[in-house]
Design an enzyme around this catalytic site. Sequence first.
Site, short mmCIF file in Angstrom:
data_model
loop_
_atom_site.label_atom_id
_atom_site.label_comp_id
_atom_site.label_asym_id
_atom_site.label_seq_id
_atom_site.Cartn_x
_atom_site.Cartn_y
_atom_site.Cartn_z
N ASN A 158 -27.94 -18.40 60.62
CA ASN A 158 -28.93 -17.69 61.43
C ASN A 158 -29.48 -16.44 60.75
O ASN A 158 -30.18 -15.64 61.37
CB ASN A 158 -28.35 -17.33 62.80
CG ASN A 158 -28.33 -18.54 63.74
OD1 ASN A 158 -29.21 -19.39 63.67
ND2 ASN A 158 -27.31 -18.62 64.58
N MET A 170 -32.20 -16.40 55.02
CA MET A 170 -32.15 -17.54 54.11
C MET A 170 -31.64 -18.79 54.81
O MET A 170 -32.05 -19.91 54.47
CB MET A 170 -31.27 -17.21 52.90
CG MET A 170 -31.95 -16.35 51.85
SD MET A 170 -33.53 -17.04 51.26
CE MET A 170 -32.99 -18.63 50.64
N SER A 216 -24.33 -18.40 41.34
CA SER A 216 -25.45 -17.96 40.54
C SER A 216 -26.04 -16.70 41.17
O SER A 216 -26.15 -16.62 42.40
CB SER A 216 -26.54 -19.03 40.45
OG SER A 216 -27.66 -18.57 39.71
N MET A 246 -30.88 -18.36 42.44
CA MET A 246 -30.90 -19.82 42.54
C MET A 246 -32.18 -20.45 42.03
O MET A 246 -32.31 -21.67 42.01
CB MET A 246 -30.69 -20.24 44.00
CG MET A 246 -29.41 -19.73 44.64
SD MET A 246 -27.91 -20.18 43.71
CE MET A 246 -27.94 -21.97 43.88
N THR A 291 -29.54 -10.49 40.01
CA THR A 291 -30.36 -11.15 38.99
C THR A 291 -30.61 -10.22 37.81
O THR A 291 -30.56 -10.64 36.66
CB THR A 291 -31.71 -11.58 39.61
OG1 THR A 291 -31.46 -12.50 40.68
CG2 THR A 291 -32.59 -12.25 38.57
N GLY A 307 -23.87 -18.73 57.24
CA GLY A 307 -24.91 -17.71 57.43
C GLY A 307 -26.20 -18.37 57.89
O GLY A 307 -27.29 -17.97 57.49
N HIS A 346 -37.45 -5.22 44.95
CA HIS A 346 -37.12 -6.04 46.11
C HIS A 346 -37.55 -5.33 47.40
O HIS A 346 -37.89 -4.16 47.39
CB HIS A 346 -35.62 -6.34 46.15
CG HIS A 346 -35.18 -7.38 45.17
ND1 HIS A 346 -34.81 -7.08 43.87
CD2 HIS A 346 -35.08 -8.73 45.28
CE1 HIS A 346 -34.49 -8.19 43.24
NE2 HIS A 346 -34.64 -9.21 44.07
N LYS A 359 -32.93 -4.95 51.19
CA LYS A 359 -31.90 -5.35 50.24
C LYS A 359 -30.90 -4.22 50.03
O LYS A 359 -31.30 -3.07 49.78
CB LYS A 359 -32.52 -5.76 48.90
CG LYS A 359 -31.51 -6.35 47.92
CD LYS A 359 -32.22 -6.95 46.70
CE LYS A 359 -31.24 -7.54 45.70
NZ LYS A 359 -30.46 -8.66 46.29
#
Length: 254
Positions: free
Chosen positions: A10, A13, A109, A112, A154, A8, A143, A147
């Site tokens: 491009n 993140m 997780s 992170m 989380t 991922g 968020h 999203k």
Amino acid sequence: MVKMIMHGCNGAMGHVITGLVKDMEGISIVAGIDLNTEATQGYPVFASLEDCDVEADVIVDFASAKAVDHLLDYCGAHQMPVVLCTTGLSEAQMEKVKETSRVTAVLRSANMSLGVNTLLKLLQDAAKVLAGAGFDIEIVEKHHNQKVDAPSGTALALADSINEAMGGQYHYKYDRSTERVKRDQKEIGISAVRGGSIVGEHEVIFAGKDEVVTFTHTAYSKAIFAKGALEAAMFLAGKPAGLYGMADVIEAAG
């Protein structure tokens, strides 16, 4: 030097991690995987893992939930360690994560960041005292408007940490508009807010009689997640098969 593939690369993140890794010692990105194969990052980009002919020690994933099944199949078949950062996984995918960890190292997780993972531990201590004294528990997460999954991974991890500390006696309430009933003392309410460019904010509320205790974590930049992912990659490279978490990274660093 740990050689890493960015799955991922491009995406948002992927760009953040690529920028950050340039200033880190002990790790480098040797290839990227993305449907957009434009190579502007300084390393070759391939449309699929099968097309990639570059040797690496670990894969870091920040792609999408729909790409996770294929990623896990590939890592299992090639015994390639993988840091799985994508959220919004289904129950079936979570089971696939466990299956894959039996043949290769998988670190997953929901978040992170070092701060969030420290908060997970703090909440367990707080819950034993406050929830045990009858405090109600609510989680509010905020968020950005891009999203997709809600509630956030989380928020669920925070709820799971509290519930684990309390022996699994709580259930989760996502929407109170569907019924008009008094709040159950053994529920954890989880609310999601989506708007603007909010990177991420999680508030855990312990509400008792005449007092409220609140734990809040605010992310001001995606760099905190990128840094954690890179630390996780350096930790995971060369590890035996198994399912790992950020708690293992923190413990190793300490």
